[in-house]
Design a protein around this motif. Structure first.
Motif, PDB file in Angstrom:
ATOM      1  N   LEU A  66       0.819  -1.215   0.000  1.00  0.00           N
ATOM      2  CA  LEU A  66       0.000   0.000   0.000  1.00  0.00           C
ATOM      3  C   LEU A  66       0.854   1.266   0.000  1.00  0.00           C
ATOM      4  O   LEU A  66       0.321   2.365  -0.192  1.00  0.00           O
ATOM      5  N   ALA A  67       2.159   1.117   0.193  1.00  0.00           N
ATOM      6  CA  ALA A  67       3.052   2.271   0.164  1.00  0.00           C
ATOM      7  C   ALA A  67       3.010   2.920  -1.214  1.00  0.00           C
ATOM      8  O   ALA A  67       2.791   2.247  -2.230  1.00  0.00           O
ATOM      9  N   GLU A  68       3.238   4.224  -1.260  1.00  0.00           N
ATOM     10  CA  GLU A  68       3.108   4.982  -2.505  1.00  0.00           C
ATOM     11  C   GLU A  68       3.985   4.400  -3.616  1.00  0.00           C
ATOM     12  O   GLU A  68       3.550   4.268  -4.763  1.00  0.00           O
ATOM     13  N   ARG A  69       5.216   4.040  -3.264  1.00  0.00           N
ATOM     14  CA  ARG A  69       6.125   3.503  -4.279  1.00  0.00           C
ATOM     15  C   ARG A  69       5.597   2.190  -4.853  1.00  0.00           C
ATOM     16  O   ARG A  69       5.595   1.979  -6.083  1.00  0.00           O
ATOM     17  N   ARG A  70       5.137   1.290  -3.975  1.00  0.00           N
ATOM     18  CA  ARG A  70       4.648   0.008  -4.449  1.00  0.00           C
ATOM     19  C   ARG A  70       3.367   0.164  -5.268  1.00  0.00           C
ATOM     20  O   ARG A  70       3.135  -0.564  -6.238  1.00  0.00           O
ATOM     21  N   GLN A  71       2.525   1.114  -4.892  1.00  0.00           N
ATOM     22  CA  GLN A  71       1.313   1.346  -5.668  1.00  0.00           C
ATOM     23  C   GLN A  71       1.649   1.806  -7.084  1.00  0.00           C
ATOM     24  O   GLN A  71       1.021   1.371  -8.059  1.00  0.00           O
ATOM     25  N   ALA A  72       2.642   2.654  -7.208  1.00  0.00           N
ATOM     26  CA  ALA A  72       3.075   3.097  -8.539  1.00  0.00           C
ATOM     27  C   ALA A  72       3.615   1.917  -9.342  1.00  0.00           C
ATOM     28  O   ALA A  72       3.350   1.786 -10.553  1.00  0.00           O
ATOM     29  N   GLU A  73       4.371   1.044  -8.675  1.00  0.00           N
ATOM     30  CA  GLU A  73       4.931  -0.118  -9.360  1.00  0.00           C
ATOM     31  C   GLU A  73       3.835  -1.106  -9.766  1.00  0.00           C
ATOM     32  O   GLU A  73       3.891  -1.688 -10.859  1.00  0.00           O
ATOM     33  N   LEU A  74       2.844  -1.289  -8.907  1.00  0.00           N
ATOM     34  CA  LEU A  74       1.741  -2.194  -9.234  1.00  0.00           C
ATOM     35  C   LEU A  74       0.895  -1.640 -10.380  1.00  0.00           C
ATOM     36  O   LEU A  74       0.380  -2.404 -11.206  1.00  0.00           O
ATOM     37  N   GLN A  75       0.779  -0.318 -10.433  1.00  0.00           N
ATOM     38  CA  GLN A  75       0.072   0.280 -11.557  1.00  0.00           C
ATOM     39  C   GLN A  75       0.814   0.005 -12.862  1.00  0.00           C
ATOM     40  O   GLN A  75       0.198  -0.308 -13.893  1.00  0.00           O
ATOM     41  N   LEU A  76       2.133   0.082 -12.820  1.00  0.00           N
ATOM     42  CA  LEU A  76       2.937  -0.226 -14.005  1.00  0.00           C
ATOM     43  C   LEU A  76       2.778  -1.694 -14.383  1.00  0.00           C
ATOM     44  O   LEU A  76       2.646  -2.027 -15.574  1.00  0.00           O
ATOM     45  N   VAL A  77       2.780  -2.586 -13.395  1.00  0.00           N
ATOM     46  CA  VAL A  77       2.571  -4.005 -13.659  1.00  0.00           C
ATOM     47  C   VAL A  77       1.219  -4.216 -14.341  1.00  0.00           C
ATOM     48  O   VAL A  77       1.114  -4.954 -15.332  1.00  0.00           O
ATOM     49  N   ALA A  78       0.177  -3.566 -13.831  1.00  0.00           N
ATOM     50  CA  ALA A  78      -1.157  -3.723 -14.407  1.00  0.00           C
ATOM     51  C   ALA A  78      -1.197  -3.231 -15.854  1.00  0.00           C
ATOM     52  O   ALA A  78      -1.823  -3.861 -16.719  1.00  0.00           O
ATOM     53  N   GLU A  79      -0.532  -2.125 -16.120  1.00  0.00           N
ATOM     54  CA  GLU A  79      -0.505  -1.601 -17.482  1.00  0.00           C
ATOM     55  C   GLU A  79       0.229  -2.550 -18.419  1.00  0.00           C
ATOM     56  O   GLU A  79      -0.194  -2.770 -19.565  1.00  0.00           O
ATOM     57  N   ARG A 185      14.638  -7.654  -1.436  1.00  0.00           N
ATOM     58  CA  ARG A 185      13.250  -7.435  -1.839  1.00  0.00           C
ATOM     59  C   ARG A 185      12.861  -5.961  -1.816  1.00  0.00           C
ATOM     60  O   ARG A 185      12.221  -5.444  -2.736  1.00  0.00           O
ATOM     61  N   GLU A 186      13.275  -5.246  -0.762  1.00  0.00           N
ATOM     62  CA  GLU A 186      12.849  -3.857  -0.609  1.00  0.00           C
ATOM     63  C   GLU A 186      13.352  -2.976  -1.744  1.00  0.00           C
ATOM     64  O   GLU A 186      12.681  -2.034  -2.162  1.00  0.00           O
ATOM     65  N   ALA A 187      14.548  -3.287  -2.265  1.00  0.00           N
ATOM     66  CA  ALA A 187      15.142  -2.452  -3.309  1.00  0.00           C
ATOM     67  C   ALA A 187      14.739  -2.881  -4.718  1.00  0.00           C
ATOM     68  O   ALA A 187      15.091  -2.219  -5.693  1.00  0.00           O
ATOM     69  N   THR A 188      13.998  -3.972  -4.842  1.00  0.00           N
ATOM     70  CA  THR A 188      13.659  -4.518  -6.149  1.00  0.00           C
ATOM     71  C   THR A 188      12.269  -4.080  -6.569  1.00  0.00           C
ATOM     72  O   THR A 188      11.314  -4.228  -5.802  1.00  0.00           O
ATOM     73  N   PRO A 189      12.106  -3.548  -7.783  1.00  0.00           N
ATOM     74  CA  PRO A 189      10.774  -3.137  -8.222  1.00  0.00           C
ATOM     75  C   PRO A 189       9.832  -4.327  -8.366  1.00  0.00           C
ATOM     76  O   PRO A 189      10.258  -5.467  -8.583  1.00  0.00           O
ATOM     77  N   MET A 190       8.550  -4.062  -8.236  1.00  0.00           N
ATOM     78  CA  MET A 190       7.561  -5.123  -8.225  1.00  0.00           C
ATOM     79  C   MET A 190       7.587  -5.966  -9.492  1.00  0.00           C
ATOM     80  O   MET A 190       7.458  -7.196  -9.433  1.00  0.00           O
ATOM     81  N   TYR A 191       7.780  -5.342 -10.635  1.00  0.00           N
ATOM     82  CA  TYR A 191       7.767  -6.128 -11.869  1.00  0.00           C
ATOM     83  C   TYR A 191       8.910  -7.133 -11.882  1.00  0.00           C
ATOM     84  O   TYR A 191       8.765  -8.247 -12.405  1.00  0.00           O
TER      85      TYR A 191
END
Length: 297
Positions: A66-79, A185-191
């Motif tokens: 739910l953190a702002e950074r992860r939400q941005a990354e999850l949005q990119l994954v969804a796109e 894990r913390e430094a790795t982007p979600m994708y």
């Protein structure tokens, strides 16, 4: 970071993340070829559990999606997954009320993305909402004619036959795989985290090393390793049967599931006439487009 018990070795051996991801082949080499007629394309996206509910036998404390950074990354994954142009979504939920339709999606709003950490919501519902998909299916199976995961039988047999060192060694191997990912894990982007979860070489290696490694636990009277393998096969066969029952000719189905299911779900997709497996990794890396899924280019 790691929550590990003796019974904990089982599903997670290939459900959890592994070390380095090998170099990706070119998008042309990994993208799906054009579907033949009414072929159903199935993309299996294996995930770790974002809300860390402790349901796996080896669990990793995940950082807050739910953190702002992860939400941005999850949005990119969804796109990026949207480039697959899915027509239906299948998620790891048990069907209710005699229908495979996931009633939870009908109640979904974008506000849920700010409060619900579950990967079903964060990826499955997010993609369905953004792609205008109304066919979200609950395809999980928790009960069957055989026990799906009788790991206690492995433990009891090992204790009785003096093979606990072997069991502990297999657990240690799982733990090493988990630590290899958890450390960065913390430094790795979600994708990239998801790409590692879905690396084909890791999936094959961990399945062979752990599940087929358990076949050694056997004698003339008991075969607990075989029982665990056919139970795990049975559960995944039932899951795939639900996916197949949900499909329509020409569908492109995005399956969101714990990555411990990758091996068998991919096997069923690839081995069943009328179905075609689509590798999610080039999509996660932004190396695939809508034309890739439909034209193979």
């Amino acid at each position: 970071m790691i929550k590990l018990s003796l019974a904990a070795a089982a599903a997670a051996a290939f459900a959890l993340t592994a070390c380095a991801t090998p170099a990706l082949a070119s998008p042309e080499a990994t993208a799906a070829p054009p579907p033949a007629g009414d072929t159903v394309q199935v993309m299996v996206l294996g995930t770790y559990h974002f809300d860390n509910p402790g349901l796996d036998l080896v669990n990793v404390d995940a950082d807050d999606v739910l953190a702002e950074r992860r939400q941005a990354e999850l949005q990119l994954v969804a796109e990026r997954l949207g480039a697959f142009q899915p027509t239906a979504i299948a998620v790891e939920k048990v069907p209710r009320g005699g229908s495979l339709i996931d009633s939870g999606f009908a109640r979904f709003t974008e506000t849920d993305l700010t409060s619900d950490r579950n990967e079903i919501v964060q990826i499955g519902y997010r993609v369905a909402h953004e792609q205008g998909i109304d066919r979200v299916y609950a395809v999980d199976a928790q009960d069957g004619e055989v026990e799906f995961f009788p790991f206690d039988r492995i433990r009891n047999f090992a204790e009785k036959t003096g093979q606990m060192d072997m069991v502990n060694g297999m657990i240690a191997q799982v733990q090493a795989e988990v630590l290899a990912i958890a450390d960065d894990r913390e430094a790795t982007p979600m994708y990239e985290l998801l790409a590692k979860e879905n690396d084909a070489e890791r999936t094959q290696r961990m399945h062979s090393d752990f599940y087929y490694g358990l076949l050694k636990f056997a004698d003339a009277e008991e075969q607990p390793g075989a029982a665990l393998n056919y139970g795990w096969y049975a559960r995944n066969a039932l899951i795939f049967a639900n996916i197949a029952a949900s499909s329509q000719p020409g569908d492109r189905i995005l399956v969101i599931y714990g990555s411990g299911h990758n091996y068998w779900l991919q096997h069923f997709v690839e081995s069943t006439p009328g179905f075609q497996f689509v590798d999610p990794v080039p999509y996660l890396h932004g190396q695939a487009t809508a034309s890739t899924a439909t034209n193979g280019s």
